[in-house]
Design a protein around this motif. Structure first.
Motif, PDB file in Angstrom:
ATOM      1  N   ARG A 131       3.937 -32.280  53.001  1.00 24.13           N
ATOM      2  CA  ARG A 131       4.826 -32.837  51.856  1.00 24.13           C
ATOM      3  C   ARG A 131       3.959 -32.844  50.727  1.00 24.13           C
ATOM      4  N   LYS A 132       2.696 -33.070  50.760  1.00 23.05           N
ATOM      5  CA  LYS A 132       1.900 -33.098  49.442  1.00 23.05           C
ATOM      6  C   LYS A 132       1.751 -31.747  49.093  1.00 23.05           C
TER       7      LYS A 132
ATOM      8  N   ASP B 208      12.709 -37.617  54.449  1.00 26.74           N
ATOM      9  CA  ASP B 208      12.144 -36.792  55.133  1.00 26.74           C
ATOM     10  C   ASP B 208      11.711 -35.640  54.043  1.00 26.74           C
ATOM     11  N   ALA B 209      12.384 -35.698  53.030  1.00 20.26           N
ATOM     12  CA  ALA B 209      11.985 -34.686  51.968  1.00 20.26           C
ATOM     13  C   ALA B 209      12.671 -35.316  50.427  1.00 20.26           C
ATOM     14  N   ASP B 210      11.920 -36.160  50.097  1.00 20.34           N
ATOM     15  CA  ASP B 210      12.337 -36.872  48.905  1.00 20.34           C
ATOM     16  C   ASP B 210      12.428 -36.177  47.618  1.00 20.34           C
TER      17      ASP B 210
ATOM     18  N   GLY C  69       9.312 -29.934  43.818  1.00 23.71           N
ATOM     19  CA  GLY C  69       7.876 -29.121  43.923  1.00 23.71           C
ATOM     20  C   GLY C  69       8.249 -28.147  44.774  1.00 23.71           C
ATOM     21  N   ASN C  70       8.675 -27.826  45.921  1.00 26.76           N
ATOM     22  CA  ASN C  70       8.845 -27.012  46.876  1.00 26.76           C
ATOM     23  C   ASN C  70       9.956 -25.936  46.350  1.00 26.76           C
TER      24      ASN C  70
ATOM     25  N   PHE D 293       9.173 -34.252  46.274  1.00 27.37           N
ATOM     26  CA  PHE D 293       8.927 -32.813  47.160  1.00 27.37           C
ATOM     27  C   PHE D 293       9.919 -31.805  47.065  1.00 27.37           C
ATOM     28  N   THR D 294      11.159 -32.221  47.176  1.00 34.06           N
ATOM     29  CA  THR D 294      12.139 -31.285  46.593  1.00 34.06           C
ATOM     30  C   THR D 294      11.987 -30.245  45.550  1.00 34.06           C
TER      31      THR D 294
ATOM     32  N   ASN E 106      16.410 -40.385  47.280  1.00 34.59           N
ATOM     33  CA  ASN E 106      15.468 -40.533  48.019  1.00 34.59           C
ATOM     34  C   ASN E 106      15.671 -41.385  49.394  1.00 34.59           C
TER      35      ASN E 106
ATOM     36  N   PHE F 297       3.848 -29.302  49.181  1.00 36.69           N
ATOM     37  CA  PHE F 297       5.119 -28.901  48.932  1.00 36.69           C
ATOM     38  C   PHE F 297       5.385 -27.661  49.841  1.00 36.69           C
TER      39      PHE F 297
ATOM     40  N   HIS G 194       2.241 -33.714  58.718  1.00 31.02           N
ATOM     41  CA  HIS G 194       3.647 -34.074  57.941  1.00 31.02           C
ATOM     42  C   HIS G 194       3.361 -34.601  56.496  1.00 31.02           C
TER      43      HIS G 194
END
Length: 279
Positions: free
Chosen positions: A214-215, A144-146, A152-153, A149-150, A139, A217, A210
């Motif tokens: 992120r929320k 920018d993409a913790d 979930g994405n 998020f990563t 993190n 994903f 933004h």
């Protein structure tokens, strides 16, 4: 008896004609993915599929225990697309059959799916087994993409269509909110399809936009991915331009066309929202 024979004589030619009518795209798809063979297969194939399926249908090459569900996405004057979902108790996978009409007969020309999603599993395995100290370090290095998020994405990128649609429905209010923010801003006010890179960066760097991306994903907002001059695209992710995302376009006539070489799938989610995949 004479009346019966007369009725039979009138009905029989119609019934015989019905039996020999060429199949429609959905019927061809169901035959092509069925676990049994198909004697007339070659009469309904063309182009690349004709060289790929010389002896067996796709359905014969798939484990027989998988359920196969076919859905017609489009049937126009000369092209058609059918989505096919393969599923069992553990997994779901999607691919898309593209058809063209040749001399009044529909033929299957291409089979497509989202490429390179197999890379998601090892990446998820690595990320989800990190100890807490390594997650904290991750993190710090990726603010920018913790980690959350990563993960979930990646899961959303590799998810079946049904799971992405369910994610959208669960979070529809947030999707609508980020859409309103994008539309209210100055980002898409220029000529359609002429969004400058600096404008695209600006909309994705808006703090509120933004945070919502992120929320949800989502990787980014764009107007370039599908070639649609008026669509607002919410990209989940992908590799080498084989991407998946959601787009908003309330005017169905303005939607981009599906094809084997660009947009391989476009599924309606209601009220102007669509799930799309490209190749």
């Amino acid at each position: 008896m004479k009346c019966f024979l007369l009725l039979l004589g009138l009905w029989l030619p119609t019934a015989l004609r019905a039996q020999v009518l060429p199949l429609l795209p959905l019927q061809i798809a169901e035959q092509f993915v069925a676990p049994t063979g198909w004697a007339d297969m070659k009469a309904y194939l063309c182009c690349e599929v004709a060289t790929q399926a010389r002896k067996q249908t796709l359905g014969q090459q798939i484990p027989p225990q998988l359920q196969r569900v076919s859905q017609l996405l489009l049937q126009g004057a000369g092209t058609a697309v059918v989505a096919v979902e393969l599923r069992d108790s553990l997994s779901r996978n999607d691919f898309y059959l593209h058809f063209r009409k040749e001399a009044s007969r529909w033929k299957l020309e291409a089979v497509r799916s989202l490429a390179m999603t197999q890379l998601g599993a090892p990446m998820l395995q690595l990320l989800t087994t990190l100890p807490p100290a390594d997650i904290a370090d991750y993190n710090l290095k990726h603010p920018d993409a913790d980690h959350a998020f990563t993960v979930g994405n990646l899961r959303l990128w590799a998810a079946p269509d049904a799971d992405i649609a369910a994610h959208f429905e669960r979070n529809r209010a947030d999707f609508e909110q980020v859409l309103r923010l994008v539309q209210a801003g100055p980002y898409f006010k220029g000529a359609p399809g002429r969004l400058a890179p600096t404008d695209e960066a600006a909309v994705n760097e808006n703090p509120t936009v933004h945070a919502l991306l992120r929320k949800l994903f989502l990787g980014q907002v764009s107007r370039r991915e599908t070639g649609c001059s008026s669509c607002v695209e919410f990209i989940i992710g992908g590799k080498q331009r084989s991407t998946v995302g959601l787009l908003y376009e309330p005017n169905a006539a303005a939607l981009p066309s599906m094809s084997p070489v660009r947009i391989i799938m476009l599924k309606p989610l209601g009220q102007g929202w669509y799930l799309y995949k490209t190749t």
